[in-house]
Design a protein around this motif. Structure first.
Motif, PDB file in Angstrom:
ATOM      1  N   ARG A  77       7.752   1.562  -3.864  1.00 30.24           N
ATOM      2  CA  ARG A  77       8.100   0.923  -5.142  1.00 30.24           C
ATOM      3  C   ARG A  77       9.255  -0.064  -4.942  1.00 30.24           C
ATOM      4  O   ARG A  77       9.285  -1.146  -5.525  1.00 30.24           O
ATOM      5  N   ALA A  78      10.221   0.323  -4.101  1.00 26.31           N
ATOM      6  CA  ALA A  78      11.346  -0.576  -3.830  1.00 26.31           C
ATOM      7  C   ALA A  78      10.859  -1.868  -3.186  1.00 26.31           C
ATOM      8  O   ALA A  78      11.302  -2.970  -3.538  1.00 26.31           O
ATOM      9  N   VAL A  79       9.945  -1.764  -2.210  1.00 23.15           N
ATOM     10  CA  VAL A  79       9.417  -2.960  -1.560  1.00 23.15           C
ATOM     11  C   VAL A  79       8.668  -3.821  -2.560  1.00 23.15           C
ATOM     12  O   VAL A  79       8.771  -5.061  -2.551  1.00 23.15           O
ATOM     13  N   LEU A  80       7.906  -3.181  -3.437  1.00 25.91           N
ATOM     14  CA  LEU A  80       7.164  -3.940  -4.459  1.00 25.91           C
ATOM     15  C   LEU A  80       8.119  -4.735  -5.339  1.00 25.91           C
ATOM     16  O   LEU A  80       7.895  -5.929  -5.607  1.00 25.91           O
ATOM     17  N   ARG A  81       9.208  -4.102  -5.790  1.00 23.03           N
ATOM     18  CA  ARG A  81      10.180  -4.809  -6.634  1.00 23.03           C
ATOM     19  C   ARG A  81      10.804  -5.980  -5.878  1.00 23.03           C
ATOM     20  O   ARG A  81      10.978  -7.074  -6.422  1.00 23.03           O
ATOM     21  N   ASP A  82      11.143  -5.735  -4.595  1.00 23.70           N
ATOM     22  CA  ASP A  82      11.770  -6.808  -3.813  1.00 23.70           C
ATOM     23  C   ASP A  82      10.818  -7.980  -3.627  1.00 23.70           C
ATOM     24  O   ASP A  82      11.219  -9.149  -3.690  1.00 23.70           O
ATOM     25  N   LEU A  83       9.555  -7.691  -3.398  1.00 23.66           N
ATOM     26  CA  LEU A  83       8.570  -8.755  -3.240  1.00 23.66           C
ATOM     27  C   LEU A  83       8.387  -9.533  -4.536  1.00 23.66           C
ATOM     28  O   LEU A  83       8.331 -10.773  -4.545  1.00 23.66           O
ATOM     29  N   LEU A  84       8.296  -8.829  -5.630  1.00 26.92           N
ATOM     30  CA  LEU A  84       8.117  -9.504  -6.916  1.00 26.92           C
ATOM     31  C   LEU A  84       9.320 -10.368  -7.249  1.00 26.92           C
ATOM     32  O   LEU A  84       9.191 -11.412  -7.898  1.00 26.92           O
ATOM     33  N   GLY A  85      10.492  -9.950  -6.784  1.00 31.15           N
ATOM     34  CA  GLY A  85      11.683 -10.726  -7.061  1.00 31.15           C
ATOM     35  C   GLY A  85      11.853 -11.936  -6.175  1.00 31.15           C
ATOM     36  O   GLY A  85      12.729 -12.774  -6.434  1.00 31.15           O
ATOM     37  N   SER A  86      11.041 -12.054  -5.115  1.00 34.76           N
ATOM     38  CA  SER A  86      11.212 -13.166  -4.180  1.00 34.76           C
ATOM     39  C   SER A  86       9.998 -14.063  -4.048  1.00 34.76           C
ATOM     40  O   SER A  86      10.137 -15.253  -3.757  1.00 34.76           O
ATOM     41  N   ALA A  87       8.804 -13.519  -4.240  1.00 31.23           N
ATOM     42  CA  ALA A  87       7.595 -14.292  -3.966  1.00 31.23           C
ATOM     43  C   ALA A  87       7.420 -15.417  -4.983  1.00 31.23           C
ATOM     44  O   ALA A  87       7.660 -15.232  -6.178  1.00 31.23           O
ATOM     45  N   PRO A  88       6.993 -16.591  -4.530  1.00 31.11           N
ATOM     46  CA  PRO A  88       6.738 -17.696  -5.465  1.00 31.11           C
ATOM     47  C   PRO A  88       5.485 -17.426  -6.302  1.00 31.11           C
ATOM     48  O   PRO A  88       4.698 -16.515  -6.007  1.00 31.11           O
ATOM     49  N   ALA A  89       5.300 -18.245  -7.295  1.00 28.45           N
ATOM     50  CA  ALA A  89       4.187 -18.024  -8.221  1.00 28.45           C
ATOM     51  C   ALA A  89       2.836 -18.138  -7.537  1.00 28.45           C
ATOM     52  O   ALA A  89       1.867 -17.477  -7.951  1.00 28.45           O
ATOM     53  N   ASP A  90       2.732 -18.976  -6.511  1.00 25.48           N
ATOM     54  CA  ASP A  90       1.445 -19.163  -5.847  1.00 25.48           C
ATOM     55  C   ASP A  90       1.199 -18.153  -4.735  1.00 25.48           C
ATOM     56  O   ASP A  90       0.253 -18.307  -3.952  1.00 25.48           O
ATOM     57  N   CYS A  91       2.049 -17.108  -4.639  1.00 24.10           N
ATOM     58  CA  CYS A  91       1.845 -16.043  -3.657  1.00 24.10           C
ATOM     59  C   CYS A  91       1.703 -14.728  -4.420  1.00 24.10           C
ATOM     60  O   CYS A  91       2.696 -14.048  -4.706  1.00 24.10           O
ATOM     61  N   PRO A  92       0.481 -14.350  -4.775  1.00 32.09           N
ATOM     62  CA  PRO A  92       0.310 -13.122  -5.565  1.00 32.09           C
ATOM     63  C   PRO A  92       0.723 -11.881  -4.792  1.00 32.09           C
ATOM     64  O   PRO A  92       0.558 -11.799  -3.570  1.00 32.09           O
ATOM     65  N   VAL A  93       1.304 -10.913  -5.518  1.00 31.34           N
ATOM     66  CA  VAL A  93       1.713  -9.631  -4.953  1.00 31.34           C
ATOM     67  C   VAL A  93       0.867  -8.549  -5.603  1.00 31.34           C
ATOM     68  O   VAL A  93       0.768  -8.481  -6.835  1.00 31.34           O
ATOM     69  N   ILE A 108       0.862  -1.179   0.000  1.00 31.59           N
ATOM     70  CA  ILE A 108       0.000   0.000   0.000  1.00 31.59           C
ATOM     71  C   ILE A 108       0.897   1.226   0.000  1.00 31.59           C
ATOM     72  O   ILE A 108       1.619   1.475   0.977  1.00 31.59           O
ATOM     73  N   GLY A 109       0.853   1.957  -1.103  1.00 31.80           N
ATOM     74  CA  GLY A 109       1.753   3.088  -1.270  1.00 31.80           C
ATOM     75  C   GLY A 109       2.800   2.819  -2.327  1.00 31.80           C
ATOM     76  O   GLY A 109       3.855   3.458  -2.330  1.00 31.80           O
ATOM     77  N   ALA A 110       2.520   1.863  -3.211  1.00 37.86           N
ATOM     78  CA  ALA A 110       3.433   1.584  -4.323  1.00 37.86           C
ATOM     79  C   ALA A 110       3.335   2.726  -5.328  1.00 37.86           C
ATOM     80  O   ALA A 110       2.295   2.908  -5.972  1.00 37.86           O
ATOM     81  N   SER A 111       4.397   3.488  -5.448  1.00 43.25           N
ATOM     82  CA  SER A 111       4.370   4.714  -6.245  1.00 43.25           C
ATOM     83  C   SER A 111       4.873   4.474  -7.657  1.00 43.25           C
ATOM     84  O   SER A 111       5.630   3.536  -7.927  1.00 43.25           O
ATOM     85  N   ARG A 112       4.456   5.360  -8.531  1.00 44.14           N
ATOM     86  CA  ARG A 112       4.975   5.308  -9.906  1.00 44.14           C
ATOM     87  C   ARG A 112       6.412   5.819  -9.979  1.00 44.14           C
ATOM     88  O   ARG A 112       7.095   5.595 -10.980  1.00 44.14           O
ATOM     89  N   THR A 113       6.878   6.500  -8.931  1.00 38.07           N
ATOM     90  CA  THR A 113       8.260   6.978  -8.897  1.00 38.07           C
ATOM     91  C   THR A 113       9.171   5.832  -8.477  1.00 38.07           C
ATOM     92  O   THR A 113       9.020   5.286  -7.380  1.00 38.07           O
ATOM     93  N   PRO A 114      10.129   5.428  -9.311  1.00 39.42           N
ATOM     94  CA  PRO A 114      10.928   4.219  -9.010  1.00 39.42           C
ATOM     95  C   PRO A 114      11.725   4.309  -7.730  1.00 39.42           C
ATOM     96  O   PRO A 114      11.977   3.292  -7.086  1.00 39.42           O
ATOM     97  N   GLN A 115      12.142   5.502  -7.297  1.00 44.00           N
ATOM     98  CA  GLN A 115      13.048   5.611  -6.151  1.00 44.00           C
ATOM     99  C   GLN A 115      12.326   5.625  -4.798  1.00 44.00           C
ATOM    100  O   GLN A 115      12.967   5.734  -3.768  1.00 44.00           O
ATOM    101  N   THR A 116      11.019   5.513  -4.789  1.00 45.97           N
ATOM    102  CA  THR A 116      10.291   5.588  -3.519  1.00 45.97           C
ATOM    103  C   THR A 116      10.360   4.267  -2.755  1.00 45.97           C
ATOM    104  O   THR A 116      10.629   3.208  -3.314  1.00 45.97           O
ATOM    105  N   VAL A 117      10.081   4.357  -1.446  1.00 42.68           N
ATOM    106  CA  VAL A 117      10.144   3.177  -0.580  1.00 42.68           C
ATOM    107  C   VAL A 117       9.132   2.129  -1.015  1.00 42.68           C
ATOM    108  O   VAL A 117       9.448   0.938  -1.123  1.00 42.68           O
TER     109      VAL A 117
END
Length: 938
Positions: A233-249, A222-231
């Motif tokens: 957005r960074a958390v969203l990228r980290d989650l997408l890079g780690s979460a398995p396929a059966d854990c939607p982000v 909650i708070g995933a921004s369109r600005t890449p450098q924001t907190v």
């Protein structure tokens, strides 16, 4: 329905606000327990309408489809003394209720009886979550507060779940069967078994709550921004890079235009728009928007929150109020909170990988569970693990630690098979008593290594949720907690990993005998000296010379490991040096005519790896201390051999391992042999009566209104009388305001005597000339009295007293102090300025066992003086240990005793004499660790 209205003091002046509590249920969810009031009529009717007909039948022993208006009034109007009702509330809805009614010996309603009938009703959808068990703990505590000593309950035999709630609670109970009904009676006094049951339930619930946070089935940012450098957005990228396929982000941004995608994920304007369930939400919105986001998470059924948003308690009192409101809001909706101001959570489990943090990459899988309270330290810990090639099982950096704490993670790691070693960075304690209890149980199976920041009183970091009782926790007290709980305290992050790596990769040593083998005599001697300084027992180093080959190392290490007189081996190594001159540059050896040489020797590495396998088979740790062999540690990593770039680091790590292994053995032995002996001359009722009388005096009552609380010092005669109730005999003193009175006192006590000042500024200050010893006759006593009268400004001002001389011996100091945060602590040291200046005092938590006090007197550095140092006769340590046990039992039995100071205690070869005593008392403190389970409300 506004839940806040139920506790309006103006509407209900007798409403017991302190009965409200947040609780953790068996499945890790949260709920709130509070008294039922007339404002709850609608909630009660709604709740009853969702209870099955069978549950209603079990409650009322007959079909009871609905509540009448009379029933609703009866179940919502209470006097909070003789009739009390509690409810469990989630998202402002009742999910369970309990009620007691005071009765007399014939079972009739009463205002004075000490029995009460109790009955529960739990909504079917929430049965099996431990709701009734938690309610029973709280209603029992409420009843005891109101003078009720026993509950009675009637249960239908087929209502097995409720029968089990009562029988499993651990209270002393009586059970009978008549007229088709099971009649249960149970005393409300806490028993060892009921306390054990309560703590086992606490352990399961807290472990499960952390497991839910680390293994979500779906996550929203909650708070995933369109600005890449924001907190966000960074958390969203980290989650997408780690979460398995059966854990939607999912991405949530209230201001995102329809159809927006971020990193390939559709953006929702509200978490309520997400079609499926969300287990975990990471909140990265401005502080002002957090309450609305939390409310929507609660409405959507989210189980846990990671709040990375800052601007809470770390900003001051207003921020602390916002933080408390955040926690109340989340818990009321059944959610736990990591943060605020959190760095986040990491789980490396291949089946449930999670990077809900600001860490740019997921650490490798391994056996370290890591917890810290600082984001900056969290980054350093993860980076250090990556640099060393060490893996992590799970990681948490919780920021302000408003809800989820280190204690919760300790409960989880106790159950997590992937975690082998726990590493903590702590700056404060929310509940030191609980930490000690949990850590001691965990350390019996898994090592805990801690760096404790904010060591000095007053340096507590802003934002930490800490009770007032824990803000001034002395560092010596923290050391005592760690020592007794088996927690290894280190000074730096480097030492944290040095120690953790050895404990994770090597077996625990059986003793403290260490062999040193290597190709450098100088490095071997440095290692030998460090081992001696650390209190270990090294053998003379084996120097293989700088020309040693891998085969030389293999043979020497094999001999050392096979030696039954060796418990651990440190290999030392330097780069091989040839016959021609070499200059060391950048980790390599080069010569004018020699080819470039590597910074390690593969043959030595192979020998060490072979020896490492042999060491593990023999159960002996093997570590390497090296200089300039920068590539060698990586070669040894597959074999699990820790390599340290300085001998001191290797020795420090090994010393911690030795101490931990010794603690494990002592603890295991103590479980079988340690005891609190049965002592004679113990008069607990008499001691309680004396303390109660002291606390009821006008002086004591007046002291309660003074700054600092109500601790009062007993007069000397009162202290002696109280201590005598526990067989602690203090040598009497008689006042000596003038020569004639002094002579009469000496005649009464018998010569030889001592004349000493007892005024507060002169007490225990022989360096000021305030004591005259070995006065054997009247002329000598008169002369001494005149001297002290002139020296100290008058006999009355100095408060001179006469006391019979004690036998010659060693002067010691014994104390017991109740720390509001951790409980009673027993202390021992030798008397005198040198011991005070050096801080040579040892501590144990109360109640102390016979093994505890035996170790206590041997722990101080000056202990040899007790055991015949330099040919002196050893003193009566058995009498000293008995005295320590008596003091321990006194402060344990009578918790109103705030402190006991015995100084000096002269320990002679036969017996001892207590020449001075001071006792302070205070009203009974609240023991939160003995009450019903409840979450912190800091």
């Amino acid at each position: 329905m506004d839940d806040s209205a139920v506790a309006n003091p103006e509407q209900q002046p007798d409403y017991p606000q302190h009965w409200e509590a947040d609780i953790l249920l068996r499945d890790g969810g949260t709920a709130r327990i509070r008294p039922i009031t007339p404002a709850d009529a609608g909630r009660l009717v709604e709740f009853y309408g969702q209870v099955s007909e069978q549950s209603k039948y079990f409650r009322f022993f007959a079909p009871y489809p609905r509540l009448s208006d009379k029933d609703v009034r009866r179940f919502t109007h209470h006097d909070f003394v003789n009739r009390v009702g509690l409810a469990v509330v989630v998202r402002d809805h009742f999910i369970a209720t309990v009620r007691y009614d005071r009765i007399d010996a014939e079972g009739r309603p009463s205002d004075t009886g000490t029995d009460a009938e109790v009955a529960f009703l739990v909504q079917d959808a929430h049965q099996g979550r431990g709701v009734a068990s938690a309610l029973l703990e709280h209603i029992a505590a409420v009843a005891q507060e109101r003078g009720i000593r026993r509950f009675q309950a009637e249960v239908l035999p087929e209502n097995r779940k409720m029968v089990k709630v009562f029988t499993d609670a651990g209270y002393t109970q009586h059970r009978s069967f008549a007229d088709g009904v099971v009649h249960l009676e149970f005393d409300l006094e806490q028993t060892d078994r009921s306390l054990a049951v309560m703590r086992a339930r606490e352990h399961r619930a807290e472990a499960r709550s952390v497991q839910r946070l680390l293994t979500p089935r779906s996550v929203a940012v909650i708070g995933a921004s369109r600005t890449p450098q924001t907190v966000g957005r960074a958390v969203l990228r980290d989650l997408l890079g780690s979460a398995p396929a059966d854990c939607p982000v999912y991405a949530v941004n209230r201001n995102a235009p329809p159809g927006t995608e971020l990193d390939g994920v559709p953006v929702h304007r509200s978490i309520l728009d997400i079609p499926g369930p969300v287990d975990l939400a990471v909140i990265a919105v401005p502080e002002g928007a957090v309450p609305a986001a939390v409310a929507e998470c609660g409405a959507h059924g989210v189980q846990g929150l990671v709040v990375v948003t800052a601007g809470y308690a770390e900003t001051g009192p207003e921020g602390r109020d916002r933080q408390r409101a955040l926690v109340r809001q989340a818990r009321a909706a059944g959610m736990r909170v990591v943060g605020p101001n959190a760095f986040g959570l990491v789980n490396t489990d291949p089946a449930n990988p999670l990077n809900a943090s600001l860490a740019p990459r997921l650490p490798g899988r391994g056996g370290f569970g890591i917890f810290c309270q600082s984001g900056a330290i969290g980054v350093a810990l993860l980076e250090a693990a990556h640099r060393r090639g060490l893996g992590v099982s799970s990681f948490a950096s919780v920021g302000n630690r408003s809800d989820v704490s280190g204690n919760d993670f300790l409960q989880y790691w106790a159950e997590d098979e992937a975690t082998r070693v726990v590493l903590l960075y702590l700056e404060s304690f929310g509940n030191p008593r609980k930490f000690t209890r949990i850590a001691r149980r965990l350390a019996a199976a898994k090592p805990i290594v801690v760096v404790k920041g904010a060591r000095h009183t007053g340096s507590l970091p802003p934002g930490h949720a800490v009770p007032a009782t824990a803000t001034g926790l002395r560092d010596a007290t923290v050391d005592a907690l760690f020592d007794q709980a088996g927690v290894l305290r280190v000074a730096t992050i480097t030492e944290l990993y040095d120690t953790g790596e050895l404990l994770a990769l090597q077996p625990l040593p059986e003793g403290d005998r260490v062999a040193v083998v290597g190709n450098s005599d100088s490095l071997g001697l440095l290692t030998y000296d460090a081992l001696l300084s650390a209190g270990l027992r090294p053998r003379t180093p084996v120097d293989l010379t700088t020309a040693a080959t891998g085969e030389n190392f293999r043979i020497a290490l094999d001999v050392a490991l096979a030696d039954p007189a060796v418990d651990a081996v440190i290999a030392v190594a330097i780069p091989p040096i040839g016959t021609s001159a070499h200059a060391f540059m950048g980790g390599r050896l080069t010569g004018e005519d020699d080819p470039e040489m590597g910074s390690d020797d593969p043959e030595i590495a192979a020998a060490l790896l072979e020896a490492g396998q042999r060491a593990k088979e023999l159960g002996k740790p093997l570590v390497l201390a090296h200089l300039a062999l920068t590539d060698l540690p990586a070669r040894l990593r597959p074999g699990g051999i820790p390599a340290y770039a300085a001998p001191e680091r290797a020795v420090n790590a090994l010393t911690h391992a030795v101490h931990y292994a010794q603690w494990r053995r002592r603890t295991a032995e103590a479980e079988e042999t340690a005891r609190v002996p049965e002592l004679d001359r113990i008069d607990e009722p008499g001691a309680r009566a004396l303390v109660a009388a002291a606390l009821s005096t006008r002086t004591a009552v007046a002291a309660r209104t003074q700054p600092g609380g109500a601790r009062i010092t007993l007069p000397d005669a009162g202290a002696r009388e109280l201590l005598a109730r526990y067989g602690v005999d203090v040598s009497p003193t008689l006042p000596a305001p003038d020569e004639r009175t002094a002579v009469a006192a000496a005649a009464s006590l018998g010569y030889p005597v001592a004349l000493k000042a007892t005024a507060p500024h002169l007490r225990h200050r022989p360096d000021l000339g305030s004591v005259r010893l070995d006065l054997t006759d009247e002329p000598g006593l008169r002369r001494a009295h005149r001297e002290l009268d002139a020296l100290l400004g008058g006999a009355a001002a100095a408060e001179l007293v006469v006391q019979r001389m004690a036998p010659r011996g060693v002067d010691t100091v014994i104390g017991a102090t109740v720390d509001p945060a951790v409980g009673a602590i027993l202390s021992f040291g030798l008397a005198g300025a040198p011991a005070e200046l050096l801080g040579d005092t040892a501590y144990r938590l109360v109640p102390a066992t016979d093994r505890d006090v035996a170790g206590l007197i041997r722990e101080v550095r000056a202990a040899p003086l007790l055991f015949g140092w330099r040919g002196a006769e050893a003193v009566d340590t058995a009498a000293l240990e008995e005295l320590l046990l008596r003091v321990s039992q006194l402060v344990d039995d009578v918790p109103e005793i705030a402190s006991v100071d015995l100084e000096p205690v002269v320990v002679a070869p036969h017996g001892l004499a207590i020449l001075g005593a001071r006792v302070r008392v205070a009203p009974l403190p609240v023991r939160s660790d003995l009450g019903p389970r409840a979450m912190s409300t800091l």
